[in-house]
Design a protein around this motif. Structure first.
Motif, PDB file in Angstrom:
ATOM      1  N   GLY A 116     -75.997  -3.534  29.859  1.00 34.89           N
ATOM      2  CA  GLY A 116     -75.220  -2.281  30.271  1.00 34.89           C
ATOM      3  C   GLY A 116     -74.773  -1.741  28.886  1.00 34.89           C
ATOM      4  O   GLY A 116     -74.903  -0.624  28.324  1.00 34.89           O
ATOM      5  N   ALA A 117     -74.329  -2.750  28.095  1.00 31.87           N
ATOM      6  CA  ALA A 117     -73.565  -2.381  26.584  1.00 31.87           C
ATOM      7  C   ALA A 117     -74.844  -2.107  25.853  1.00 31.87           C
ATOM      8  O   ALA A 117     -74.898  -1.014  25.031  1.00 31.87           O
ATOM      9  N   ALA A 118     -76.291  -2.609  25.863  1.00 24.94           N
ATOM     10  CA  ALA A 118     -77.293  -2.295  24.968  1.00 24.94           C
ATOM     11  C   ALA A 118     -77.830  -1.008  25.412  1.00 24.94           C
ATOM     12  O   ALA A 118     -78.142  -0.180  24.599  1.00 24.94           O
ATOM     13  N   LEU A 119     -77.814  -0.588  26.843  1.00 21.20           N
ATOM     14  CA  LEU A 119     -78.471   0.637  27.358  1.00 21.20           C
ATOM     15  C   LEU A 119     -77.422   1.748  26.620  1.00 21.20           C
ATOM     16  O   LEU A 119     -77.696   2.795  26.430  1.00 21.20           O
ATOM     17  N   ARG A 120     -75.846   1.457  27.003  1.00 20.04           N
ATOM     18  CA  ARG A 120     -74.926   2.622  26.381  1.00 20.04           C
ATOM     19  C   ARG A 120     -75.153   2.856  24.895  1.00 20.04           C
ATOM     20  O   ARG A 120     -75.268   4.083  24.343  1.00 20.04           O
ATOM     21  N   GLU A 121     -75.421   1.829  24.074  1.00 27.88           N
ATOM     22  CA  GLU A 121     -75.634   1.806  22.559  1.00 27.88           C
ATOM     23  C   GLU A 121     -76.907   2.792  22.462  1.00 27.88           C
ATOM     24  O   GLU A 121     -76.956   3.441  21.534  1.00 27.88           O
ATOM     25  N   ARG A 122     -77.944   2.529  23.131  1.00 27.91           N
ATOM     26  CA  ARG A 122     -79.181   2.993  22.917  1.00 27.91           C
ATOM     27  C   ARG A 122     -78.872   4.644  22.976  1.00 27.91           C
ATOM     28  O   ARG A 122     -79.295   5.505  22.315  1.00 27.91           O
ATOM     29  N   GLU A 127     -71.922   8.844  31.262  1.00 29.71           N
ATOM     30  CA  GLU A 127     -72.756   7.883  32.352  1.00 29.71           C
ATOM     31  C   GLU A 127     -73.202   6.647  32.081  1.00 29.71           C
ATOM     32  O   GLU A 127     -73.003   5.512  33.051  1.00 29.71           O
ATOM     33  N   ALA A 128     -73.563   6.327  30.943  1.00 30.43           N
ATOM     34  CA  ALA A 128     -73.916   4.976  30.591  1.00 30.43           C
ATOM     35  C   ALA A 128     -72.628   3.961  30.650  1.00 30.43           C
ATOM     36  O   ALA A 128     -72.893   2.918  31.033  1.00 30.43           O
ATOM     37  N   SER A 129     -71.452   4.632  30.061  1.00 34.30           N
ATOM     38  CA  SER A 129     -70.189   3.760  30.352  1.00 34.30           C
ATOM     39  C   SER A 129     -69.895   3.329  31.811  1.00 34.30           C
ATOM     40  O   SER A 129     -69.443   2.304  32.111  1.00 34.30           O
ATOM     41  N   ALA A 130     -70.096   4.300  32.617  1.00 26.70           N
ATOM     42  CA  ALA A 130     -69.831   3.981  34.178  1.00 26.70           C
ATOM     43  C   ALA A 130     -70.924   3.130  34.463  1.00 26.70           C
ATOM     44  O   ALA A 130     -70.364   2.147  35.253  1.00 26.70           O
ATOM     45  N   GLU A 131     -72.189   3.004  33.981  1.00 26.61           N
ATOM     46  CA  GLU A 131     -73.137   2.010  34.438  1.00 26.61           C
ATOM     47  C   GLU A 131     -72.664   0.618  34.087  1.00 26.61           C
ATOM     48  O   GLU A 131     -72.904  -0.522  34.784  1.00 26.61           O
ATOM     49  N   LEU A 132     -72.152   0.729  32.761  1.00 25.34           N
ATOM     50  CA  LEU A 132     -71.798  -0.652  32.152  1.00 25.34           C
ATOM     51  C   LEU A 132     -70.646  -1.329  33.217  1.00 25.34           C
ATOM     52  O   LEU A 132     -70.502  -2.221  33.450  1.00 25.34           O
ATOM     53  N   ARG A 133     -69.689  -0.279  33.551  1.00 24.33           N
ATOM     54  CA  ARG A 133     -68.742  -0.828  34.595  1.00 24.33           C
ATOM     55  C   ARG A 133     -69.169  -1.339  35.796  1.00 24.33           C
ATOM     56  O   ARG A 133     -68.537  -2.504  36.237  1.00 24.33           O
ATOM     57  N   LYS A 134     -70.271  -0.838  36.134  1.00 15.61           N
ATOM     58  CA  LYS A 134     -70.814  -1.283  37.417  1.00 15.61           C
ATOM     59  C   LYS A 134     -71.410  -2.908  37.138  1.00 15.61           C
ATOM     60  O   LYS A 134     -71.324  -3.855  37.865  1.00 15.61           O
ATOM     61  N   PHE A 135     -72.095  -2.977  35.930  1.00 18.70           N
ATOM     62  CA  PHE A 135     -72.583  -4.267  35.569  1.00 18.70           C
ATOM     63  C   PHE A 135     -71.485  -5.312  35.520  1.00 18.70           C
ATOM     64  O   PHE A 135     -71.673  -6.530  35.914  1.00 18.70           O
ATOM     65  N   HIS A 136     -70.349  -4.891  34.935  1.00 17.66           N
ATOM     66  CA  HIS A 136     -69.125  -5.727  34.882  1.00 17.66           C
ATOM     67  C   HIS A 136     -68.784  -5.978  36.311  1.00 17.66           C
ATOM     68  O   HIS A 136     -68.089  -7.331  36.462  1.00 17.66           O
ATOM     69  N   ALA A 137     -68.706  -5.235  37.199  1.00 23.75           N
ATOM     70  CA  ALA A 137     -68.221  -5.654  38.668  1.00 23.75           C
ATOM     71  C   ALA A 137     -69.233  -6.453  39.187  1.00 23.75           C
ATOM     72  O   ALA A 137     -69.165  -7.413  39.802  1.00 23.75           O
ATOM     73  N   LEU A 138     -70.592  -6.383  38.990  1.00 25.42           N
ATOM     74  CA  LEU A 138     -71.420  -7.194  39.569  1.00 25.42           C
ATOM     75  C   LEU A 138     -71.476  -8.679  38.895  1.00 25.42           C
ATOM     76  O   LEU A 138     -71.660  -9.621  39.548  1.00 25.42           O
TER      77      LEU A 138
END
Length: 583
Positions: free
Chosen positions: A264-270, A170-181
């Protein structure tokens, strides 16, 4: 007889609720924990003057080499060689049988001799028969056996959880959204082409000389119902604006968007750190339940031995024991069975948590290596100041909040520059064709039916909604101040969390060393009490007290080492140094 109470004490730490609680022990300021003195190996004679009577379980070497202790970020720690266990409904292999000669050479009434062991000895012939039966039941080596997955070590379990857990996905999908933004902000300068294509009708007949002259057909006159030869019209229009100068708004928008992937990367790492810590909790919870089951089995065997001795003494009408002693043993035996059921449930719950964190399939068996919780050597624990400094540098939450503040600062800049117009290069075209109208060739003639025009030019675009811009600017500044206040809260919370976990880890180290010494003293007590009971100079109460103390010390020692191992993983998480396969 007190052996049953020992089983209860050992199993009291293994209830299902103790697995995966989400909070771990911590460490102590500046202290370097010491190691508990290693217990003697079964079958060896203790040194004179320090008799050792009850020996710990022997460790069967496994296929995995000892790994550095995870979670501390500093070298120097080793852990015992793990053994492989499937963790199925059957109990794990028990410790090797304790023959009387493996306990202690204690001087007796006749000038010396081995003290009688609480555990019955196993004859070599019985072991040979058991080995023969095992070989007879072994499958044919030529037959193809289904490949079984390799047992999960702590490093493999943590790595698998950090990569495959659904929360990490789920966090990885959120990171993809940040990349798209970010890509959207990066391409904000690209012109927005607005194109319209259409067709319609009927169109009345409109004929003239093509130079703007009068109508040449009666149907071209308006005001009547004579439409003549009607037709259809086809048209297309388009326009676009390429920004040339925006007073820094586009540049600030791109810089703000670039902070999205950082967040996004920081949230995924957390989330990976949290999942890895939970995997370590489940792993050490399984090891605690497994070792507790082994202690319960040992106590059960000793209870059987004690019950047999009491029955023999009762048949001999010995004044040393009474029927009450038999009732005590029976009570303790039932208590052992109850604690055994609780320990089995705790182990199954730990296995279920491990399977969930490892993302194992419904039919995939979960095998976990068997590892002793007690560390063979001291592991240097960083001081509180070092732990706090590490957390200030490596915690992903601080990275995320810092990136968010930068993004908000750029948003404030954009709102401040929104009062200025944008300069750009604009282009347009308009093409129309009608089948029932004459195309005008004169540039002075208006032709809405067959127009063909295009052009480019410099434009300036802006709005004068000043009150709305003022409100938007104040909102952006408030959001920036909010993030800065949150940063202070996060930093203070991290310092408190690190201090708590660090102190708990240091306390766990101290308890582990103390309980280790207490267990060794209890073993000597058990030996002396059992020898006195065997010689007829001690009563049952002394024996009960000795075994009760030994069981209590053994259970507390196992729980304290569990707290040490979980505390190391917790310190690694709160300082931003997660468990990795190399640790």
């Amino acid at each position: 007889m007190a052996l049953a109470l020992a089983a209860g004490v050992a199993a009291a730490q293994l209830t299902p609720g103790s697995v995966g609680t989400g909070s771990g022990p911590s460490t102590s300021p500046g202290g370097t924990p010491g190691t508990a003195a290693p217990s003697p190996t079964p079958g060896t004679s203790p040194s004179p003057g320090a008799p050792e009577t009850v020996t710990p379980d022997a460790v069967t070497p496994g296929s995995d080499a000892p790994a550095a202790v995870p979670g501390t970020g500093s070298p120097g720690g080793t852990r015992p060689t793990p053994r492989v266990g499937t963790g199925g409904p059957d109990l794990p292999p028990g410790p090797p049988p304790m023959a009387p000669s493996s306990i202690e050479q204690t001087p007796g009434a006749n000038g010396g001799g081995p003290a009688i062991s609480p555990a019955p000895a196993v004859a070599p012939g019985q072991e040979a028969e058991s080995a023969k039966d095992t070989v007879a039941d072994a499958p044919d080596s030529d037959a193809k056996q289904p490949a079984r997955p390799a047992p999960l070590t702590l490093a493999r379990l943590v790595a698998r959880a950090r990569e495959t857990d659904s929360r990490v996905e789920e966090a990885s999908a959120e990171l993809r959204k940040f990349h798209a933004l970010y890509q959207q902000a990066k391409w904000a300068w690209f012109p927005k082409f607005e194109i319209t294509v259409g067709a319609g009708g009927p169109i009345p007949e409109a004929r003239n000389d093509g130079l703007g002259g009068p109508p040449t057909t009666e149907a071209s006159l308006e005001g009547d119902l004579n439409f003549g030869r009607v037709g259809v019209t086809v048209f297309s229009t388009g326009n676009a604006v390429l920004p040339l100068y925006t007073f820094g708004k586009l540049t600030a928008l791109e810089k703000a968007g670039a902070q999205g992937p950082v967040v996004g990367a920081a949230l995924r790492e957390r989330m990976r750190d949290e999942v890895g810590f939970q995997a370590a909790q489940a792993y050490f919870g399984y090891q605690l339940a497994r070792s507790g089951l082994q202690q319960i089995e040992e106590v059960a065997r000793r209870l059987e031995d004690a019950a047999g001795r009491i029955d023999r003494l009762l048949k001999e009408d010995s004044a040393q024991v009474s029927a009450v002693d038999s009732y005590k043993v029976r009570f303790f035996r039932e208590l052992v069975e109850a604690r055994k059921a609780e320990a089995l449930q705790g182990r199954q719950l730990a296995l279920a948590a491990i399977g969930l964190l490892a993302n194992a399939g419904p039919e995939e068996p979960v095998a976990v290596v068997e590892e002793d919780l007690e560390l063979e050597e001291d592991v240097p624990v960083p001081s509180l100041e070092q732990a706090l400094a590490r957390a200030e540098q490596a915690r992903p939450e601080l990275t995320a909040i810092a990136a968010g503040i930068i993004a908000r600062e750029h948003e404030v800049f954009i709102r401040e520059r929104s009062y200025f117009p944008d300069l750009g290069l604009a282009g347009f075209y308009d093409v129309r064709f009608t089948t029932s109208a004459t195309r005008q060739r004169s540039p002075f003639a208006f032709d809405p039916y067959n127009d063909r025009s295009a052009g480019v030019g410099l434009v300036m675009r802006g709005t004068f909604d000043i009150p709305i811009k003022d409100a938007q600017l104040e909102q952006a500044r408030a959001e920036l101040d909010k993030l800065r206040a949150q940063e202070k809260q996060i930093r203070a919370g991290i310092r408190l969390e690190v201090t708590k976990v660090h102190g708990e880890l240091v306390a766990a180290w101290s308890r582990a060393r103390s309980f280790g010494e207490a267990e060794r003293s209890a073993r000597r007590w058990v030996t002396a009490a059992f020898t006195a009971f065997d010689l007829g100079t001690g009563d049952t109460r002394d024996l009960v007290d000795a075994f009760t103390a030994y069981a209590q010390a053994s259970g507390d020692k196992g729980k304290s080492w569990h707290d040490v191992r979980v505390g190391m993983a917790a310190l690694a998480r709160v300082t931003g140094a997660p468990l990795t396969p190399g640790e």
